[in-house]
Design a protein around this motif. Structure first.
Motif, PDB file in Angstrom:
ATOM      1  N   ASN A  25       2.520  14.467  15.120  1.00  0.00           N
ATOM      2  CA  ASN A  25       1.803  15.613  14.555  1.00  0.00           C
ATOM      3  C   ASN A  25       0.353  15.673  15.029  1.00  0.00           C
ATOM      4  N   ALA A  26      -0.261  14.486  15.150  1.00  0.00           N
ATOM      5  CA  ALA A  26      -1.684  14.477  15.493  1.00  0.00           C
ATOM      6  C   ALA A  26      -1.920  14.779  16.971  1.00  0.00           C
ATOM      7  N   TRP A  27      -1.060  14.233  17.852  1.00  0.00           N
ATOM      8  CA  TRP A  27      -1.372  14.297  19.284  1.00  0.00           C
ATOM      9  C   TRP A  27      -0.465  15.209  20.084  1.00  0.00           C
ATOM     10  N   VAL A  28       0.814  15.176  19.756  1.00  0.00           N
ATOM     11  CA  VAL A  28       1.756  15.886  20.635  1.00  0.00           C
ATOM     12  C   VAL A  28       1.887  17.360  20.251  1.00  0.00           C
ATOM     13  N   LEU A  29       2.039  17.597  18.944  1.00  0.00           N
ATOM     14  CA  LEU A  29       2.273  18.965  18.487  1.00  0.00           C
ATOM     15  C   LEU A  29       1.179  19.955  18.915  1.00  0.00           C
ATOM     16  N   PRO A  30      -0.109  19.545  18.897  1.00  0.00           N
ATOM     17  CA  PRO A  30      -1.141  20.525  19.284  1.00  0.00           C
ATOM     18  C   PRO A  30      -1.191  20.821  20.789  1.00  0.00           C
ATOM     19  N   LEU A  31      -0.409  20.098  21.611  1.00  0.00           N
ATOM     20  CA  LEU A  31      -0.476  20.332  23.059  1.00  0.00           C
ATOM     21  C   LEU A  31       0.112  21.697  23.423  1.00  0.00           C
ATOM     22  N   VAL A  32      -0.505  22.344  24.400  1.00  0.00           N
ATOM     23  CA  VAL A  32      -0.001  23.624  24.875  1.00  0.00           C
ATOM     24  C   VAL A  32       0.174  23.527  26.392  1.00  0.00           C
TER      25      VAL A  32
END
Ligand code: ADP
Ligand code: MG
Length: 471
Positions: A25-32
């Motif tokens: 949730n902290a690192w991967v999910l915000p990647l675009v």
């Protein structure tokens, strides 16, 4: 070929299973994903230090997921993006504000100090109340019975609510508890059958070591404490009772708890995925007790009810507006499970806020990964159909046997799962009893080649495709 966003959603799906949820949730999910060229994918992140964190701990996992989805070996780079950082910050602020508002509302509602503490002692989730349960044809009986019981009407003991996954059983259970506690000052305890079992084991065994039973006086003391916890109450709410079926010691303790509460006139509410008579391995005496109360089933809500649930989600989200057309579209996509429907809605809300897009039907399709959702065919469903087709059981395919018939069915399952779901090799291996991903690749390739020269195999696979696609 699917666009980059869609491919990335598939990568996310794999990574969600492989990376612990906090890091995910902290690192991967915000990647675009921003660009794919020359064997390299560029990912944008709102944080400056994501690249370091992810490459160090999960570099291999990410590379593997990328090659599974893109079918080629890809390098990846992660760059910080200012616009994304701004958006992320805004989103964080919005979340904090919502949390604060919720906390304030909760405080306003509380009739006495310490309500929050009491709620947590009872294991109640205040998200689930009668007020935000949307009532329709399929759940009105379950809702009515729950409300009646919470109000103290003698409708039956236990109240036994059963139905499929994601249809609101847990929601109703918490709603009963919240109502009974806040409006009638009753002592309430919510517990899942699994927690009950774990709690019992902890009290029965020393320091969690199953071999060393607690002895004599100490054990008695512990067991008295355990029993008090579940018996000194007005409402016992037990979720997913099917979990204890066949676990004899837990069933016995549950039976005793049940009898004590029942004879003291206390209310018990139980949920399950099936009616008592159909729960395999549940002892007859528990079945009889459960059937002696009020049995209600909770079914799949109709289209209008599903639309009303989405409208409610829109209202409480506050950040997104959906047209009636989009609401109906979502309600038609998610037919069987409100949990899935909520997830779909959350994806739409997140996607529109991250990419700054309006929720048109096309955008919604991308946000929920429509093609995948449409398929909604899981490995387990395929394994079960393939097993049935060859006169076997799913467990045979997941087991160790290499007998010709079983091994043949297993490799057909591998082939069909990969073709229909595009799941990663590792996830296919996992669904077939924890097999190696390399084995899965070999089996798949074997079937691909055999089927060109083996007409019988080819026919069987086509028939299975038809059966599975029509499910
Ligand atoms: P179950 O326990 O039957 O698997 P849950 O109670 O966990 O299902 O419900 C899944 C999700 O769907 C929860 O977030 C719940 O609030 C929501 N939900 C289910 N039915 C309704 C309903 N009728 N109205 C509003 N939300 C619902
Ligand atoms: Mg539940």
């Amino acid at each position: 070929m699917a666009n980059l966003g869609e491919q990335w959603t598939k990568v996310l799906k794999i990574l969600e299973e492989k990376i612990p949820s906090e890091s995910y949730n902290a690192w991967v999910l915000p990647l675009v994903p921003s660009e794919l060229s020359d064997g390299k994918i560029t990912l944008l992140s709102p944080h400056g230090f994501t690249a370091l964190t992810l490459k160090k701990s999960y570099g291999d996992v990410i590379s593997r997921a990328l090659s599974d989805v893109f079918c080629e070996q890809l390098n990846f780079e992660i760059l910080q993006d200012e616009k994304l950082a701004e958006l992320y910050e805004k989103e964080q602020k919005k979340n904090k504000k919502t949390e604060r508002l919720q906390a304030e509302n909760q405080f306003k509602e509380s009739k006495y100090d310490g309500l929050k503490q009491m709620l947590s002692d009872c294991h109640l989730n205040t998200k689930y109340k009668f007020e935000n349960f949307v009532v329709g044809g399929a759940n009105k009986f379950a809702y009515g019975a729950s409300k009646g019981i919470a109000e103290g009407k003698s409708l039956g003991n236990p109240l036994f609510i059963y139905g499929g996954s994601g249809l609101g059983k847990t929601h109703l259970l918490h709603a009963i508890g919240y109502f009974a506690m806040t409006k009638r000052n009753k002592k309430v305890k919510y517990v899942t059958a699994e927690e009950f079992l774990n709690d019992l084991l902890e009290h029965l065994y020393l320091g969690g070591e199953k071999e060393t039973f607690k002895k004599g006086a100490e054990k008695n003391k512990k067991m008295i404490k355990f029993r008090q916890k579940y018996r000194d109450i007005d409402f016992l709410l037990i979720d997913d009772i099917q979990f204890i079926a066949g676990k004899e010691r837990t069933e016995e303790e549950m039976f005793n708890t049940f009898n004590t509460l029942y004879s003291a006139g206390k209310q018990i509410v139980i949920t399950s995925d099936k009616p008592p008579a159909e729960i395999d391995h549940l002892s007859d005496r528990l079945k009889t007790r459960f059937e002696g109360g009020l049995l209600v089933d909770i079914g799949i809500p109709d289209l209008e009810t599903r639309m009303a649930i989405i409208k409610q989600l829109v209202d409480s989200d506050g950040a997104i507006q959906l047209s009636l057309e989009v609401i109906e579209f979502l309600a038609r996509v998610y037919k069987n499970n409100i949990r899935e429907l909520e997830k779909g809605f959350n994806n739409v809300s997140a996607y529109c806020s991250i990419f700054g897009e309006e929720p048109t039907i096309d955008v919604v399709k991308k946000a929920i990964n429509y093609q995948e959702v449409q398929k909604q065919i899981t490995s387990d469903v395929i394994i079960s159909e393939v097993a049935k087709f060859y006169g076997l059981k799913s467990e045979d395919l997941k087991g160790l046997s290499r007998v010709g018939k079983i091994a043949n069915a297993r490799k057909v399952a591998v082939y069909i799962i990969r073709e229909l779901t595009g799941n990663s090799w590792q996830s296919i291996g996992d669904s077939l009893g924890g097999r190696k991903y390399t084995t899965m690749m070999v089996l798949h390739k074997g079937v691909e080649e055999d089927k060109r020269i083996d007409k019988k195999l080819c026919d069987e696979i086509n028939t299975l495709f038809n059966i599975i696609n029509q499910l």
